[in-house]
Design a protein around this motif. Structure first.
Motif, PDB file in Angstrom:
ATOM      1  N   GLU A 633       0.901  -1.212   0.052  1.00 57.70           N
ATOM      2  CA  GLU A 633      -0.058  -0.095   0.187  1.00 57.70           C
ATOM      3  C   GLU A 633       0.987   1.190   0.095  1.00 57.70           C
ATOM      4  OE1 GLU A 633      -3.598   2.129   2.681  1.00 57.70           O
ATOM      5  OE2 GLU A 633      -2.295   0.224   3.349  1.00 57.70           O
ATOM      6  N   GLU A 634       0.665   2.131  -0.885  1.00 59.85           N
ATOM      7  CA  GLU A 634       1.414   3.513  -0.921  1.00 59.85           C
ATOM      8  C   GLU A 634       1.041   4.308   0.215  1.00 59.85           C
ATOM      9  OE1 GLU A 634       1.681   6.730  -3.906  1.00 59.85           O
ATOM     10  OE2 GLU A 634       2.308   5.097  -4.900  1.00 59.85           O
ATOM     11  N   ALA A 635       1.923   4.674   1.008  1.00 56.81           N
ATOM     12  CA  ALA A 635       1.868   5.512   2.161  1.00 56.81           C
ATOM     13  C   ALA A 635       2.897   5.935   3.191  1.00 56.81           C
ATOM     14  CB  ALA A 635       0.712   4.605   3.161  1.00 56.81           C
ATOM     15  N   ASN A 636       2.780   6.727   4.141  1.00 63.31           N
ATOM     16  CA  ASN A 636       3.835   6.897   4.813  1.00 63.31           C
ATOM     17  C   ASN A 636       3.716   5.825   6.021  1.00 63.31           C
ATOM     18  OD1 ASN A 636       5.096   9.280   4.051  1.00 63.31           O
ATOM     19  ND2 ASN A 636       3.143  10.323   4.383  1.00 63.31           N
ATOM     20  N   TYR A 637       5.027   5.189   6.620  1.00 63.73           N
ATOM     21  CA  TYR A 637       5.205   4.037   7.423  1.00 63.73           C
ATOM     22  C   TYR A 637       5.851   4.675   8.635  1.00 63.73           C
ATOM     23  CZ  TYR A 637       3.115   1.018   4.135  1.00 63.73           C
ATOM     24  OH  TYR A 637       2.244   0.237   3.066  1.00 63.73           O
ATOM     25  N   ASP A 638       5.203   4.179   9.731  1.00 64.84           N
ATOM     26  CA  ASP A 638       6.020   4.415  11.097  1.00 64.84           C
ATOM     27  C   ASP A 638       7.019   3.450  11.306  1.00 64.84           C
ATOM     28  OD1 ASP A 638       4.209   6.428  12.065  1.00 64.84           O
ATOM     29  OD2 ASP A 638       2.901   5.356  12.758  1.00 64.84           O
ATOM     30  N   ILE A 639       8.244   4.088  11.391  1.00 65.45           N
ATOM     31  CA  ILE A 639       9.384   3.095  11.614  1.00 65.45           C
ATOM     32  C   ILE A 639       9.625   3.013  13.165  1.00 65.45           C
ATOM     33  CG2 ILE A 639      11.591   2.346  11.102  1.00 65.45           C
ATOM     34  CD1 ILE A 639       9.536   2.094   8.743  1.00 65.45           C
ATOM     35  N   LEU A 640       9.601   2.207  13.997  1.00 63.80           N
ATOM     36  CA  LEU A 640       9.796   2.091  15.377  1.00 63.80           C
ATOM     37  C   LEU A 640      10.585   1.120  15.802  1.00 63.80           C
ATOM     38  CD1 LEU A 640       5.910   1.915  16.225  1.00 63.80           C
ATOM     39  CD2 LEU A 640       7.277   3.904  16.062  1.00 63.80           C
ATOM     40  N   ILE A 641      11.653   1.698  16.367  1.00 62.83           N
ATOM     41  CA  ILE A 641      12.718   0.975  17.306  1.00 62.83           C
ATOM     42  C   ILE A 641      12.460   0.652  18.700  1.00 62.83           C
ATOM     43  CG2 ILE A 641      15.151   0.598  17.800  1.00 62.83           C
ATOM     44  CD1 ILE A 641      14.539   0.353  14.744  1.00 62.83           C
ATOM     45  N   ALA A 642      12.335  -0.548  19.086  1.00 63.26           N
ATOM     46  CA  ALA A 642      11.906  -0.703  20.440  1.00 63.26           C
ATOM     47  C   ALA A 642      12.494  -1.765  21.307  1.00 63.26           C
ATOM     48  CB  ALA A 642      10.246  -1.029  20.435  1.00 63.26           C
TER      49      ALA A 642
END
Length: 814
Positions: A633-642
């Motif tokens: 899906e074309e979109a902005n994605y959250d990139i989370l380091i946890a």
């Protein structure tokens, strides 16, 4: 085909003979052509090769082998390389015991905390499961033998496991329940896959053309062997057409004859049979090479040390109030709890291993440096209350600085073939804990169990160390962590809800009659809790250390993420950094975030390392039911380091170009799935997700019982003998539990109560065949004398056929 010339020399009967076992654990051989039997042995966490009478329930002892931690524990290590090394050690032992195929790892998803075999599976997350399984497979197969990833697929309950119909939508099937298998097969290159007992959307798994042909063979290009779970074949011809080559155990040629007749009648092209034979021959020859070499004894001590290393990395520190751990030098401890004397270190059933060595807590205390003032049992292992034991435990606890309390679940609570009845630990253990708290609040609990438990008592302990089922060296590994010789680095591979009622599958587990509906869709484990904002006791990926870690300097690149990880404490330690990805678009429902990468890093005090976690082909994909393929899906994605699914240390975003696929859903028809609040989805909404009407989930009590009905259904049978048998079995189960014979009571449920009638033929090694079973069903359905005559007649016929065949073989050999 690789063995075309050899196959040309085989008769139709010889080809068919290779499609089922020679006995309980061995495949058929063809001496005249040099085709040897293969030996298949249970072994997700240790080799279970039985020397005497064979069984599939772990009743009879096996040849001693190293008992490594179970999969539920190993998953907490989050260490792919460690899993690979453990797999290599398992493979070495398999070779030493002349085993061609090691039946493991087990990688079914932990859909529900009560699933009875959760101790034998890795995680609630398919990505973590797949990566760890691929490592184990590579390690096992580096020895020249085969691993066998299992159980394919969607086998997530034990009750009625041989007959239950799993109803799951295609997207959830692909994203949650098949992704781990995809990774294990593509990255681990397993040579063998075991099909599961259950039905999937109306068709038995080993006959399911969509599962076995479309996905496994065509999409994933798997060219190895598929073997049934033991007794898991329903329609042998349908299974073979789906590409399920090997049926286990033996059926004494009965199903081979079905194959022969199907070929002669044109139901199966002989070319299809030849392809199956070719794959079996390839497995036999490739795994047989290493077994030709002289027998080599394993180094028992070094394998035990390896089991300890795996255990040390897999133990999870869940609570450490006031830094009560590691124990200070000279602190006097009282050791309390039956599991301190007799460790709970593995599960029960087909994975039960006979350990080469078994570490003991009480015997290892002095070596650990921990100062013990004594031991008390405190509670009865199997739940019986005993005030005297509590009083004795409290008396010694008063004299100690710290109480080490060993609690958990017993061997008959977690077992193959049975789901757990609750998430609680036994009441007598909780009562002991409360009593101890009144006399000494400095309690460190050591928990031993293979699955999730509720902990309403957690405020009564200052320290909590979860050993899971930590294998034969687990007792010593736990002491080394308690003493501070090892810094704990395990992190939970599953979420711990506060209450069982909080779980998304609470209303739909287990399926009790015809089917089980996966109404929660893709929202299992943390995918549900984090999306629906439901509080949990311990989140996925959680685990404490004796040191601290700092994350900084996140950079999100096109193909990876990088960041700095620093040990800010005073003790060397390992940290599991986790990469989660969440899509900012709301056009397609999905969990708030999903694990898409992880790494485990060892750091000295004050040391900083720059960490890179790549984006792979699974980082942004979803399965589109309209295009029937993976899309982005074309979109902005959250990139989370946890540090866990709820402990987000670094945040970034990235824009990803899409594949332009049409939106797959009508948003208005699926409101629960778009909010993630799926713990009680209506049937209408679930059917909108499925795209068709769900089958009726309850038995038709008016129909005669058939092959795939279970002994439990005899309560509705027309025959008085069947009803009497049902009540006798139910009474025996109740009585055995009442007098404390819980293992035997469990056996009744596993091997009789939930067994479909066809299992009587499939699991008795030819003692009862399908025509005899027809007579048994006549008896069950109210025709006692007619059925009895039929059973006796078919038995005589079966014995005559076998006698004639034996005579023919003797004549041929003269």
């Amino acid at each position: 085909m690789k063995h075309k010339d050899l196959i040309k020399q085989m008769t139709l009967e010889e080809k068919a003979s290779l499609m089922s076992g020679k006995d309980f654990w061995q495949t058929m051989d063809i001496e005249r052509l040099g085709v040897k039997s293969m030996f298949l042995a249970d072994g997700p966490h240790g080799i279970r090769k039985q020397a005497a009478a064979a069984d599939h329930l772990g009743l009879n002892p096996s040849i001693p082998a190293t008992c490594f931690p179970t999969a539920a524990a190993v998953a907490n290590s989050w260490d792919v390389l460690l899993g690979e090394v453990m797999g290599y050690y398992l493979g070495r032992e398999a070779v030493a015991q002349k085993v061609n195929v090691l039946l493991g790892p087990g990688i079914n998803m932990k859909r529900n905390p009560l699933a009875g075999r959760n101790f034998e599976y890795l995680s609630e997350d398919p990505y973590l499961t797949g990566k760890l399984a691929a490592g184990m497979i590579r390690g096992i197969q580096a020895n020249g033998i085969s691993a066998c990833v299992k159980h394919f697929a969607v086998n997530n309950q034990e009750e009625r496991r041989m007959a239950i119909d799993t109803i799951v939508d295609e997207r959830t099937l692909r994203e949650v329940y098949l992704t781990a298998f995809e990774i294990a097969i593509k990255e681990g290159h397993t040579q063998t896959v075991m099909s599961s007992y259950n039905m999937l959307n109306g068709t038995y798994a080993n006959e399911n053309m969509h599962l076995m042909r479309d996905i496994l063979r065509d999409e994933w290009n798997f060219d190895g062997v598929v073997v049934t779970d033991w007794g898991g074949s329903n329609d042998r011809v349908a299974g073979l057409l789906a590409g399920n080559e090997l049926e286990m155990p033996t059926t004494a040629d009965e199903t081979n004859e079905e194959i022969i007749q199907a070929v002669k009648a044109g139901k199966i092209k002989e070319d299809v049979l030849d392809e199956c034979v070719d794959r079996l021959l390839e497995l036999s020859f490739t795994t047989g090479e290493v077994l030709k070499e002289p027998h080599q004894e394993i180094d028992i001590a070094s394998h035990h040390e390896m089991a300890q290393r795996v255990s040390e990395e897999s133990i999870v520190l869940l609570k450490n109030e006031g830094n009560i751990l590691p124990l200070k030098k000279g602190v006097k401890v009282a050791v309390i709890g039956d599991f301190a004397k007799e460790a709970r270190y593995q599960g029960a059933g087909s994975s039960n291993v006979n350990p080469t060595i078994l570490s003991n807590t009480l015997e290892s205390l002095e070596e650990s440096g921990i100062v013990s003032i004594g031991y008390e049992q405190g509670f009865d292992r199997y739940g019986k209350k005993n005030k005297k034991k509590v009083d004795q435990a409290c008396a010694i606890a008063k004299q100690a600085n710290v109480v080490l309390l060993y609690i958990g679940l017993d061997e008959v609570t977690e077992a193959e073939g049975l789901d757990r009845q609750s998430m609680e630990i036994p009441e007598n253990q909780v009562e002991l804990l409360h009593a101890l708290y009144e006399v000494n609040p400095n309690i460190v609990a050591v928990l031993s169990c293979g699955s999730v438990v509720e902990m309403p008592w957690i405020d009564k302990v200052k320290g909590l160390l979860h050993g899971y089922l930590s294998g034969q060296a687990g007792a010593k590994a736990i002491l080394r962590i308690l003493a501070g010789d090892v810094n704990p680095s395990g992190k939970l591979a599953e979420t711990y809800p506060i209450r069982y009622e909080d779980t998304p599958s609470y209303y739909h587990f287990p399926g009790k009659e015809v089917s089980v509906e996966y109404r929660e869709g893709p929202y299992i484990g943390y995918r549900y809790f984090d999306t629906a904002n439901v509080n949990v006791l311990f989140p996925f990926g959680y685990g404490l250390s004796y040191t601290t870690f700092e994350y900084s300097n996140l950079q999100v690149n096109k193909n990876d993420v990088t960041f700095d990880l620093k040990n800010t404490g005073s003790m060397a330690g390992m940290e599991v950094a986790q990469l989660y990805v969440g899509c900012q678009s709301s056009d397609i429902f999905r969990p708030a975030k999903e694990l898409k990468g992880f790494t485990k890093t060892n750091l000295q005090p004050g040391e900083t390392k720059n960490i890179t976690i790549p984006f792979d082909d699974k980082a942004f994909r979803y399965f589109n039911i309209k295009t029937n393929k993976w899309e982005i899906e074309e979109a902005n994605y959250d990139i989370l380091i946890a540090a866990s699914s709820t402990d987000i240390r670094l945040r970034g975003t990235t824009f990803v170009e899409g594949t332009g696929a049409p939106l797959p859903y009508d948003k208005a028809a699926l409101p629960s799935y778009y909010t993630g609040k799926v713990n009680d989805v209506s049937l209408t909404e679930f059917e909108s997700l499925l795209g068709y009407k769900a089958p009726v989930a309850i038995w038709d009590r008016t129909k005669p019982l058939g092959y795939n009905d279970t002994i439990a259904q005899c309560q509705y049978a027309k025959g008085l003998f069947a009803k009497f048998s049902f009540h006798a079995i139910s009474f025996a189960h109740w009585f055995l539990r009442k007098i404390g014979k819980r293992s035997t009571a469990n056996l009744i449920m596993m091997s009789i109560y939930h067994m479909p009638f066809r299992g009587i033929a499939r699991m008795t090694g030819g003692i009862i065949n399908m025509p005899m079973l027809d007579g048994i069903l006549m008896i069950v359905n109210g025709h006692f004398f007619k059925g009895l005559r039929h059973v006796l007649k078919e038995r005589r016929k079966m014995l005559k056929v076998r006698k004639d065949k034996k005579l023919a073989r003797v004549t041929e050999g003269m």
